[in-house]
Scaffold this active site. Sequence first.
Site, short mmCIF file in Angstrom:
data_model
loop_
_atom_site.label_atom_id
_atom_site.label_comp_id
_atom_site.label_asym_id
_atom_site.label_seq_id
_atom_site.Cartn_x
_atom_site.Cartn_y
_atom_site.Cartn_z
N THR A 248 0.82 -1.22 0.00
CA THR A 248 0.00 0.00 0.00
C THR A 248 0.85 1.26 0.00
OG1 THR A 248 -1.84 -1.10 1.13
CG2 THR A 248 -1.73 1.29 1.31
N SER B 144 1.04 -7.32 -0.92
CA SER B 144 1.56 -8.36 -0.02
C SER B 144 0.65 -9.57 0.05
CB SER B 144 1.80 -7.80 1.39
OG SER B 144 0.58 -7.49 2.05
N THR C 281 1.21 -4.44 4.25
CA THR C 281 0.97 -4.74 5.67
C THR C 281 0.32 -6.10 5.90
OG1 THR C 281 -1.17 -3.59 5.60
CG2 THR C 281 0.76 -2.30 6.27
N ASP C 282 -0.43 -6.61 4.92
CA ASP C 282 -1.25 -7.79 5.19
C ASP C 282 -0.44 -9.04 5.54
OD1 ASP C 282 -3.49 -6.29 4.79
OD2 ASP C 282 -3.90 -7.02 2.77
#
Length: 333
Positions: A12, A54, A85-86
């Site tokens: 992101t 991710s 971030t995931d």
Amino acid sequence: MKKILLISTGGTIASMPSSDGLVPQIDSKKLLEYLNFTKLNFKIDTINLFNVDSTDMQPEHWLRIKDEIKNNYNKYDGFVITHGTDTMAYTASALSYLIQNSKKPIVLTGAQKSIDMDITDAKNNLLNSLIYASKEKSSGITIVFNGKVIAGTRARKERTKSFDAFTSINFPFLAIIQDEKVYRYITDRNNEKEVKFFDNLNTNVFVLKLIPSLTPKILDEIFKNYDAIIIESYGVGGIPKIIETKLKELVQTYNNEKIIIMTTQVPQEGSDIGVYEVGKRISSISYLEAHDMTIESTVTKIMWILGNFDFKFTEIENEFYRKINYDMIFNEK
């Protein structure tokens, strides 16, 4: 002057709008253009390793990141990896096992909003990560996010939208960063050993989350296709009778050639299989227990062990219970 290598992988933080939604497009040099470096006293080089969401991050990506750091390890004083971030917690855990005893900091960061947006956490996260990577006392694999420094094996994404997305599971933050200053809580890293890189992972690992309607027939396919089975049990370690009976049967059928790891689906405080009768039911088989480890570190640790050591239970057990980058408080050995 310290030299930092910024490695971009997408996520992101590097995304831009498209007709199909946000897509990673911004390269590492462009990321730096959003920051003000007038007061910083370190040099930054950049590498665009790949540009993926991710969600699409796979173990082969972890190995490519490891290789990039390995190839550049002697050229730089620290490394910052921008990442979605995931699955960042999985990557941070994997790198904790693939790169051990690093005296140099290897920092992962990302953002909940693109660095191109007017309101974003990306600039603060990236700046804090570069600052942390430039400090003399920083070392090992960490995640820096929302002013918090988290051991790579302890991070968990707990919020899907908030800037305060990550927490440290069952372990304190290593440090916080405020106004470009690092305030450390834990500084007892053992840096006497030389850095060691590992090149292999065995990805034949399955995570089985128990639910009340689960039937034992699924275990046949899992045992057929995977080398390690991680069971997310109830509470401190309860396992239903119907599952326990089939589990014991298959362990015998496969002559103890499958690694069973017991953990809990409860995030905080960890497992303790021996407390209740519903946990002691499996005491007749050989198994490992994750205790206070995160599921991310449990998964990646057994991938690393099975990829680099002989498939003997005693050796696997010794490596599994060896503390690496703060991954467990409990230590049976």
